[in-house]
Design an enzyme around this catalytic site. Structure first.
Site, PDB file in Angstrom:
ATOM      1  N   ARG A  90       0.856  -1.200   0.000  1.00 38.14           N
ATOM      2  CA  ARG A  90       0.000   0.000   0.000  1.00 38.14           C
ATOM      3  C   ARG A  90       0.880   1.234   0.000  1.00 38.14           C
ATOM      4  O   ARG A  90       1.910   1.248   0.680  1.00 38.14           O
ATOM      5  CB  ARG A  90      -0.857   0.068   1.259  1.00 38.14           C
ATOM      6  CG  ARG A  90      -1.811  -1.065   1.405  1.00 38.14           C
ATOM      7  CD  ARG A  90      -3.126  -0.767   0.757  1.00 38.14           C
ATOM      8  NE  ARG A  90      -3.950  -1.960   0.792  1.00 38.14           N
ATOM      9  CZ  ARG A  90      -5.099  -2.072   0.157  1.00 38.14           C
ATOM     10  NH1 ARG A  90      -5.592  -1.066  -0.546  1.00 38.14           N
ATOM     11  NH2 ARG A  90      -5.784  -3.190   0.216  1.00 38.14           N
ATOM     12  N   ILE A  91       0.424   2.258  -0.701  1.00 35.01           N
ATOM     13  CA  ILE A  91       1.125   3.542  -0.649  1.00 35.01           C
ATOM     14  C   ILE A  91       0.676   4.267   0.607  1.00 35.01           C
ATOM     15  O   ILE A  91      -0.522   4.353   0.897  1.00 35.01           O
ATOM     16  CB  ILE A  91       0.836   4.358  -1.926  1.00 35.01           C
ATOM     17  CG1 ILE A  91       1.423   3.604  -3.125  1.00 35.01           C
ATOM     18  CG2 ILE A  91       1.421   5.758  -1.811  1.00 35.01           C
ATOM     19  CD1 ILE A  91       1.021   4.157  -4.459  1.00 35.01           C
ATOM     20  N   LEU A  92       1.650   4.764   1.343  1.00 38.08           N
ATOM     21  CA  LEU A  92       1.352   5.414   2.620  1.00 38.08           C
ATOM     22  C   LEU A  92       1.331   6.923   2.434  1.00 38.08           C
ATOM     23  O   LEU A  92       2.221   7.484   1.785  1.00 38.08           O
ATOM     24  CB  LEU A  92       2.412   5.003   3.646  1.00 38.08           C
ATOM     25  CG  LEU A  92       2.289   3.518   4.014  1.00 38.08           C
ATOM     26  CD1 LEU A  92       3.590   2.979   4.572  1.00 38.08           C
ATOM     27  CD2 LEU A  92       1.133   3.308   4.995  1.00 38.08           C
ATOM     28  N   ASN A 106      11.883   0.231   3.522  1.00 42.22           N
ATOM     29  CA  ASN A 106      11.117  -0.646   2.639  1.00 42.22           C
ATOM     30  C   ASN A 106      12.083  -1.542   1.879  1.00 42.22           C
ATOM     31  O   ASN A 106      13.194  -1.123   1.563  1.00 42.22           O
ATOM     32  CB  ASN A 106      10.332   0.216   1.645  1.00 42.22           C
ATOM     33  CG  ASN A 106       9.515  -0.604   0.659  1.00 42.22           C
ATOM     34  OD1 ASN A 106       8.837  -1.557   1.041  1.00 42.22           O
ATOM     35  ND2 ASN A 106       9.582  -0.252  -0.622  1.00 42.22           N
ATOM     36  N   THR A 107      11.642  -2.741   1.582  1.00 42.70           N
ATOM     37  CA  THR A 107      12.407  -3.585   0.665  1.00 42.70           C
ATOM     38  C   THR A 107      11.641  -3.708  -0.644  1.00 42.70           C
ATOM     39  O   THR A 107      10.421  -3.901  -0.654  1.00 42.70           O
ATOM     40  CB  THR A 107      12.735  -4.961   1.286  1.00 42.70           C
ATOM     41  OG1 THR A 107      13.428  -5.734   0.302  1.00 42.70           O
ATOM     42  CG2 THR A 107      11.512  -5.714   1.762  1.00 42.70           C
ATOM     43  N   HIS A 108      12.374  -3.545  -1.755  1.00 43.82           N
ATOM     44  CA  HIS A 108      11.734  -3.478  -3.073  1.00 43.82           C
ATOM     45  C   HIS A 108      12.486  -4.396  -4.048  1.00 43.82           C
ATOM     46  O   HIS A 108      13.717  -4.339  -4.115  1.00 43.82           O
ATOM     47  CB  HIS A 108      11.770  -2.026  -3.579  1.00 43.82           C
ATOM     48  CG  HIS A 108      11.136  -1.876  -4.913  1.00 43.82           C
ATOM     49  ND1 HIS A 108       9.760  -1.791  -5.088  1.00 43.82           N
ATOM     50  CD2 HIS A 108      11.682  -1.835  -6.159  1.00 43.82           C
ATOM     51  CE1 HIS A 108       9.496  -1.693  -6.374  1.00 43.82           C
ATOM     52  NE2 HIS A 108      10.636  -1.718  -7.047  1.00 43.82           N
ATOM     53  N   ASP A 140      10.361   7.719   1.711  1.00 43.62           N
ATOM     54  CA  ASP A 140      10.000   9.134   1.722  1.00 43.62           C
ATOM     55  C   ASP A 140       8.585   9.248   1.147  1.00 43.62           C
ATOM     56  O   ASP A 140       7.887   8.245   1.012  1.00 43.62           O
ATOM     57  CB  ASP A 140      11.048   9.989   0.990  1.00 43.62           C
ATOM     58  CG  ASP A 140      11.057   9.730  -0.508  1.00 43.62           C
ATOM     59  OD1 ASP A 140      10.192   8.967  -1.008  1.00 43.62           O
ATOM     60  OD2 ASP A 140      11.934  10.290  -1.190  1.00 43.62           O
ATOM     61  N   ASP A 144       8.759   4.500  -3.802  1.00 44.56           N
ATOM     62  CA  ASP A 144      10.063   3.853  -3.982  1.00 44.56           C
ATOM     63  C   ASP A 144      11.158   4.841  -4.381  1.00 44.56           C
ATOM     64  O   ASP A 144      12.062   4.507  -5.161  1.00 44.56           O
ATOM     65  CB  ASP A 144       9.961   2.705  -5.018  1.00 44.56           C
ATOM     66  CG  ASP A 144       8.935   1.666  -4.609  1.00 44.56           C
ATOM     67  OD1 ASP A 144       8.816   1.386  -3.405  1.00 44.56           O
ATOM     68  OD2 ASP A 144       8.233   1.137  -5.501  1.00 44.56           O
TER      69      ASP A 144
END
Ligand code: GRF
Length: 191
Positions: A90-92, A106-108, A140, A144
């Site tokens: 989800r985008i925060l 975050n891990t991407h 941020d 990503d």
């Protein structure tokens, strides 16, 4: 001891790797709670380790901001030093990010800035990339876009499909996430 809340949306294999790492007292970090945006399968890993879980479903709120405020309140209850997004899809919103960043990572599954977003592995295959990988970054307010903490490469094989490539990336991702969190706990990485 660094205290961590992990957020997941899916199978939670990265969470499981972190939970296993915390069994070694020399790891320097402990997971105090695991949250999700849905009743994710991966929550079972937390339950197996006796770690409390919480689920905050966006559909129960009128706006993304209201949802994120409740998610944040659940996180703050556990007073973590660090929040790890490990497959949280989800985008925060900015208010959530501002409340936690830079102690929000975050891990991407790509070598950012290449292939941001929810379909990083598919996008790498469609672009015929020969190398992709994993990036761990501070979150941020963009998608990503935050400062990179660690990256590792994975070679794309000619017969790779999305599932196989993602599974090979996840092998590398789990190790990189564990070593990065260990380094944050040891303060050899400063956020
Ligand atoms: C990971 O590759 C993560 O980077 C991506 O989704 C995957 C989650 O895997 N966003 P899991 O739930 O930890 O198994």
């Amino acid at each position: 001891m660094l205290s961590i809340v992990v957020l997941i949306s899916g199978s939670g294999s990265n969470l499981k790797a972190l939970l296993e790492a915390t069994e070694n007292p020399l790891f320097g970090a402990k997971i105090v709670a695991v949250g999700s945006d849905n009743p994710a399968d991966g929550l079972a890993h937390a339950e197996r380790f006796g770690v409390p879980t919480f689920v905050v479903t966006p559909g129960a709120f009128n706006s993304r901001e209201q949802w994120a405020d409740v998610l944040l309140a659940n996180i703050k209850h556990f007073k973590p030093d660090l929040v790890v997004l490990a497959g949280f899809m989800r985008i925060l919103p900015p208010n959530f990010v501002r409340a936690l960043s830079p102690n929000l990572i975050n891990t991407h599954p790509s070598l950012l800035p290449a292939f941001p977003g929810a379909h990083a592995v598919r996008d790498a295959l469609e672009a015929r990339a020969t190398t992709t990988g994993v990036t761990i970054h501070v979150v941020d307010e963009g998608v990503d876009t935050g400062p990179h903490i660690a990256q590792a490469e994975v070679q794309v094989q000619t017969d790779d499909n999305e599932h196989d490539l993602h599974e090979r990336i996840k092998l590398v991702e789990r190790e990189l996430l564990v070593s990065t969190v260990k380094a944050i706990a040891a303060k050899t990485i400063t956020l």
